[in-house]
Design a protein around this motif. Structure first.
Motif, short mmCIF file in Angstrom:
data_model
loop_
_atom_site.label_atom_id
_atom_site.label_comp_id
_atom_site.label_asym_id
_atom_site.label_seq_id
_atom_site.Cartn_x
_atom_site.Cartn_y
_atom_site.Cartn_z
N ASN A 159 24.44 -29.27 35.07
CA ASN A 159 25.58 -30.13 34.72
C ASN A 159 26.85 -29.68 35.43
OD1 ASN A 159 24.03 -31.74 33.07
ND2 ASN A 159 24.65 -30.72 31.19
N LEU A 160 27.08 -28.38 35.46
CA LEU A 160 28.27 -27.84 36.13
C LEU A 160 28.24 -28.21 37.61
CD1 LEU A 160 30.83 -26.08 35.79
CD2 LEU A 160 29.41 -24.13 36.45
N MET A 177 24.41 -18.55 31.41
CA MET A 177 24.46 -20.00 31.32
C MET A 177 23.03 -20.53 31.48
SD MET A 177 26.84 -22.58 33.56
CE MET A 177 28.38 -22.17 32.82
N ARG A 178 22.66 -21.45 30.65
CA ARG A 178 21.32 -22.02 30.70
C ARG A 178 21.16 -22.93 31.90
NH1 ARG A 178 20.72 -23.44 24.38
NH2 ARG A 178 20.36 -21.30 23.71
N LYS A 179 19.89 -23.19 32.24
CA LYS A 179 19.60 -23.96 33.44
C LYS A 179 20.22 -25.37 33.40
CE LYS A 179 15.87 -25.42 36.42
NZ LYS A 179 14.46 -25.42 36.69
#
Length: 177
Positions: free
Chosen positions: A8-9, A1-3
């Protein structure tokens, strides 16, 4: 998963934690995210069982933290009394045990070990000056035998965080209000 996706998560999770019962469209509005993006993050959190969904799927669907997702053993070491509590991910608190603060630091170990197994992490907050980087109690004015005591000597197997009781209270106030 990108930064940015992790950020956002985390923001979605933070808002669900701070606002139990929030709906997806409210997340979208508050976080200025597209509804599809919010749905993607909510579905990921539901798959991981980090959050729970309640309500009629066609109408009102409330999101909240799953209390079973993460549990912390909170240890408040006061000048005269030590209290153990269980803190759940949904911010619920259960009192476990209280006993006089032992004059010798190692005397409270059996109580900690009794409850540590049911938790994912341990948070220790003495009414003392602590050195979190070194993991030790630097100065405990009312229990001088605790001065310089390394928390690692407790023999805890779970990840442990050490901070002063004042900082722990301030953190709880910021998170929970």
């Amino acid at each position: 998963m990108r930064k940015f996706a992790r950020t956002n998560l985390r923001e979605v999770l933070r808002l669900i934690f701070e606002t139990p019962g929030i709906r997806r469209f409210e997340l979208s509005e508050r976080l200025h995210m597209a509804a599809a993006t919010v749905t993607k993050y909510v579905e990921a959190l539901l798959r991981r069982e980090t959050i729970l969904e309640a309500g009629d799927r066609n109408r009102y669907v409330a999101l909240r933290m799953n209390p079973a997702w993460h549990t912390t053993l909170g240890v408040d070491i006061g000048a005269s009394e030590t209290r153990l509590v269980q803190l759940k991910a949904d911010a619920s608190v259960t009192a476990l045990e209280r006993f006089p603060t032992p004059a010798e630091p190692g005397r409270g170990i059996p109580a900690l070990l009794r409850h540590e197994g049911a938790c994912d992490a341990v948070g220790i907050a003495p009414t003392a000056v602590v050195s979190p980087q070194e993991g030790r109690i630097a100065l405990f004015a009312n229990q001088r035998s605790w001065d310089g005591y390394p928390i690692a000597a407790l023999g805890l197997r779970k990840p442990c965080t050490l901070l002063t009781s004042g900082n722990a209270a301030a953190l709880a106030e910021r998170q929970l209000g």
